[in-house]
Design an enzyme around this catalytic site. Sequence first.
Site, PDB file in Angstrom:
ATOM      1  N   PRO A  76       1.007  -1.105  -0.097  1.00 48.04           N
ATOM      2  CA  PRO A  76      -0.211   0.086   0.450  1.00 48.04           C
ATOM      3  C   PRO A  76       0.313   1.326  -0.210  1.00 48.04           C
ATOM      4  O   PRO A  76       1.566   1.404   0.659  1.00 48.04           O
ATOM      5  CB  PRO A  76      -0.760  -0.109   1.464  1.00 48.04           C
ATOM      6  CG  PRO A  76      -0.393  -1.643   1.963  1.00 48.04           C
ATOM      7  CD  PRO A  76       0.199  -2.481   0.888  1.00 48.04           C
ATOM      8  N   GLU A  77       0.582   2.242  -0.903  1.00 47.81           N
ATOM      9  CA  GLU A  77       1.214   3.133  -0.839  1.00 47.81           C
ATOM     10  C   GLU A  77       0.892   4.318  -1.021  1.00 47.81           C
ATOM     11  O   GLU A  77      -0.802   4.432   0.118  1.00 47.81           O
ATOM     12  CB  GLU A  77       1.874   3.143  -2.279  1.00 47.81           C
ATOM     13  CG  GLU A  77       2.616   2.850  -3.327  1.00 47.81           C
ATOM     14  CD  GLU A  77       3.402   2.675  -4.184  1.00 47.81           C
ATOM     15  OE1 GLU A  77       3.316   3.938  -4.281  1.00 47.81           O
ATOM     16  OE2 GLU A  77       4.464   2.033  -4.648  1.00 47.81           O
TER      17      GLU A  77
END
Length: 271
Positions: free
Chosen positions: A2-3
């Site tokens: 997840p960014e």
Amino acid sequence: MPELPEVETTRLGVAPCVIDRQIIRVDVREPRLRWPVPKVLVQKLPGQRFTSIGRRAKYLLFHCEAGILLIHLGMSGSLRLAPAEEPAAKHAHVDIVFDSGRVLRFTDPRKFGSMHWQPAGAGEHPLLQGLGPEPLGDEFNGTLLHSKSRGRRAAVKNLIMDSRTVAGIGNIYACEALFLAGIHPARACGRISVRRYEKLAETIRLVLAEAIRSGGTSLRDFTGGDGRPGYFKQQLNVYGRGGENCLLCSAVLREIRLGQRSTVFCPSCQT
């Protein structure tokens, strides 16, 4: 992993359902994450209410009167809202149970995520110290990138992924922003003009904002806090498309390794 857009999507998804709801208890099924889950969470959070949920880089910040709960999703972590009676699946390590009958469930198959506690009045958590400005904030611009790059030979992609330069830009969005700016990811950062950095700062903002609007990028099993998948993957120009044709010029996209990361670019459009 997840960014920033995925973390922001999670924040937007869970906030309306947990803010101002009283916490009944915290169930820790597996405390062995990247760092041990603090035992103090079980003691301090019951009876509290989250007054706001913020984000710093890729950390979610759950504010309450007693302090701040920091959560990092790591490589494979997620936060989901679920009915309290729903059985916890494998890898569901921590539940925060609310008076609404719902739980905020932290799941992380690879256990690279983490939870941290910062008591009220203790100042900034050490993990947040030294972070650069937020890429969507007012302090971030091309002039800042240009000044940070002077005298350096590092690849420009590595520069913008350095959290001390700017907080929270991960691999997917670095590749996409550099493509839109027309900058080769391996170009020495110290040899790029301020004008090109202004363009890059603009495309970083554009890519991140659009990804947030699309709910993030569903790679592997990412979904937002409401369980819905992100759709930005459908808009990717280069990431994950090595060997395919450029959408702008039809040249074959190349894939290399930079800083241990897969990096895809167009050899014609990016110089």
